[in-house]
Design a protein around this motif. Sequence first.
Motif, mmCIF file in Angstrom:
data_model
loop_
_atom_site.group_PDB
_atom_site.id
_atom_site.type_symbol
_atom_site.label_atom_id
_atom_site.label_comp_id
_atom_site.label_asym_id
_atom_site.label_seq_id
_atom_site.Cartn_x
_atom_site.Cartn_y
_atom_site.Cartn_z
ATOM 1 N N ARG A 1 -21.602 -27.166 24.073
ATOM 2 C CA ARG A 1 -23.159 -27.698 23.221
ATOM 3 C C ARG A 1 -22.653 -26.882 21.701
ATOM 4 O O ARG A 1 -23.553 -27.013 20.868
ATOM 5 N N VAL A 2 -22.287 -25.786 21.806
ATOM 6 C CA VAL A 2 -21.799 -24.734 20.670
ATOM 7 C C VAL A 2 -20.777 -25.386 19.868
ATOM 8 O O VAL A 2 -21.350 -25.115 18.742
ATOM 9 N N GLU A 3 -20.022 -25.539 20.350
ATOM 10 C CA GLU A 3 -19.030 -26.701 19.545
ATOM 11 C C GLU A 3 -19.994 -28.129 19.083
ATOM 12 O O GLU A 3 -20.261 -28.177 17.805
ATOM 13 N N LYS A 4 -21.311 -28.878 19.444
ATOM 14 C CA LYS A 4 -21.684 -29.672 18.757
ATOM 15 C C LYS A 4 -22.351 -29.374 18.056
ATOM 16 O O LYS A 4 -22.852 -29.866 17.358
ATOM 17 N N GLY A 5 -23.100 -27.935 18.196
ATOM 18 C CA GLY A 5 -24.070 -27.134 17.108
ATOM 19 C C GLY A 5 -23.286 -26.871 15.746
ATOM 20 O O GLY A 5 -23.787 -26.451 15.009
ATOM 21 N N LYS A 6 -21.943 -26.074 15.860
ATOM 22 C CA LYS A 6 -21.206 -26.412 14.938
ATOM 23 C C LYS A 6 -21.426 -27.555 14.099
ATOM 24 O O LYS A 6 -21.271 -27.934 12.529
ATOM 25 N N GLU A 7 -20.897 -28.577 14.529
ATOM 26 C CA GLU A 7 -20.810 -30.232 14.148
ATOM 27 C C GLU A 7 -22.280 -30.479 12.978
ATOM 28 O O GLU A 7 -22.761 -30.641 11.993
ATOM 29 N N LEU A 8 -23.386 -30.387 14.068
ATOM 30 C CA LEU A 8 -24.499 -30.025 13.564
ATOM 31 C C LEU A 8 -24.904 -29.364 11.969
ATOM 32 O O LEU A 8 -25.344 -30.041 11.594
ATOM 33 N N ALA A 9 -24.260 -27.719 12.656
ATOM 34 C CA ALA A 9 -24.206 -27.412 10.703
ATOM 35 C C ALA A 9 -24.303 -27.649 10.356
ATOM 36 O O ALA A 9 -24.681 -27.802 8.175
ATOM 37 N N SER A 10 -22.490 -27.840 10.039
ATOM 38 C CA SER A 10 -22.140 -27.965 9.002
ATOM 39 C C SER A 10 -22.041 -29.699 8.571
ATOM 40 O O SER A 10 -22.502 -29.780 7.275
ATOM 41 N N GLU A 11 -22.685 -30.431 9.344
ATOM 42 C CA GLU A 11 -23.184 -32.104 8.709
ATOM 43 C C GLU A 11 -24.912 -31.054 7.643
ATOM 44 O O GLU A 11 -24.056 -32.467 6.919
ATOM 45 N N ILE A 12 -25.082 -30.559 8.280
ATOM 46 C CA ILE A 12 -26.734 -30.839 7.623
ATOM 47 C C ILE A 12 -25.970 -29.830 6.604
ATOM 48 O O ILE A 12 -26.467 -30.300 5.169
ATOM 49 N N GLU A 13 -25.211 -28.863 6.272
ATOM 50 C CA GLU A 13 -24.637 -28.286 4.501
ATOM 51 C C GLU A 13 -24.398 -29.403 4.151
ATOM 52 O O GLU A 13 -23.906 -29.698 2.379
ATOM 53 N N ARG A 14 -23.210 -30.312 4.509
ATOM 54 C CA ARG A 14 -22.824 -31.283 3.757
ATOM 55 C C ARG A 14 -23.698 -32.473 2.910
ATOM 56 O O ARG A 14 -23.798 -32.890 2.126
ATOM 57 N N ARG A 15 -24.955 -32.747 4.095
ATOM 58 C CA ARG A 15 -25.932 -33.515 3.979
ATOM 59 C C ARG A 15 -26.616 -32.955 2.638
ATOM 60 O O ARG A 15 -27.170 -33.309 2.012
ATOM 61 N N MET A 16 -26.035 -31.854 2.951
ATOM 62 C CA MET A 16 -28.072 -30.611 1.161
ATOM 63 C C MET A 16 -27.411 -30.733 0.214
ATOM 64 O O MET A 16 -27.536 -30.107 -0.890
ATOM 65 N N VAL A 17 -25.793 -31.019 0.271
ATOM 66 C CA VAL A 17 -25.256 -30.987 -0.934
ATOM 67 C C VAL A 17 -24.521 -32.154 -1.793
ATOM 68 O O VAL A 17 -23.948 -32.423 -2.940
ATOM 69 N N GLN A 18 -25.143 -33.235 -0.669
ATOM 70 C CA GLN A 18 -25.007 -34.631 -0.702
ATOM 71 C C GLN A 18 -25.448 -35.234 -2.675
ATOM 72 O O GLN A 18 -26.321 -35.211 -2.668
ATOM 73 N N TYR A 19 -24.761 -35.878 -3.191
ATOM 74 C CA TYR A 19 -25.181 -36.490 -4.212
ATOM 75 C C TYR A 19 -24.704 -38.590 -4.049
ATOM 76 O O TYR A 19 -23.617 -38.361 -3.610
ATOM 77 N N PRO A 20 -25.750 -38.867 -4.711
ATOM 78 C CA PRO A 20 -27.233 -38.452 -4.774
ATOM 79 C C PRO A 20 -27.710 -37.799 -3.978
ATOM 80 O O PRO A 20 -27.443 -37.949 -2.596
ATOM 81 N N PRO A 21 -28.797 -36.332 -3.931
ATOM 82 C CA PRO A 21 -29.501 -35.903 -3.057
ATOM 83 C C PRO A 21 -29.836 -37.121 -1.904
ATOM 84 O O PRO A 21 -30.834 -37.952 -2.356
#
Length: 200
Positions: free
Chosen positions: A98-118
Amino acid sequence: MSPSTIPTPLDPISEWRAWQTFTIIYTILLNRQIRRRWLLEQKSMQDRPLRERFRPVIFLEPVPTLQKPNTNKEATSNPFNKSTMDKLRTKAALLRARVEKGKELASEIERRMVQYPPIRFPTHFCHTCVSDGERVEVLLTTCGHRVCRTCIQYGVDEDGVYECSICFVPTGFVARSPLVLVKDCPGEVAPILRKGEVAM
């Protein structure tokens, strides 16, 4: 490896304490990942209009405490009981996953927050297949994860209970997708669903 360098195996009580320590460490790390996702959700909501905001939900895991080993045959904390040790090892392994999956989810959120188009709702996506919440309906589970209808169908057992693919435990659903509420029934409160029930 020479015989003199072979590590000595731990005695049952020391092994019990070691695995208990692992579960505590992994639980603390897991809560840090959960809080990180929660802060990212809050950040992503700051620039949204009030009618499109939703309150991020956080479900922290209770941190276990070290238990004194009990050598009674029927005790659940008996380190000499093989099934007890197996359960403790399994719990630690699941927490680590779950810790490893949590890292992946947080990284995915950060990637989507800076994605263009937003992306309109960068934190609102299926945590299993990463489908965007604007394309498919995504439900919030009682354990704090999001899942789309397709993944729900694959995760429901014979009794109709959904097992979370992140927590690996049976769970229910708290509310419908915030996007659906905004689009179809603005101003209404999301219905509370019983365990295993899927919003229609």
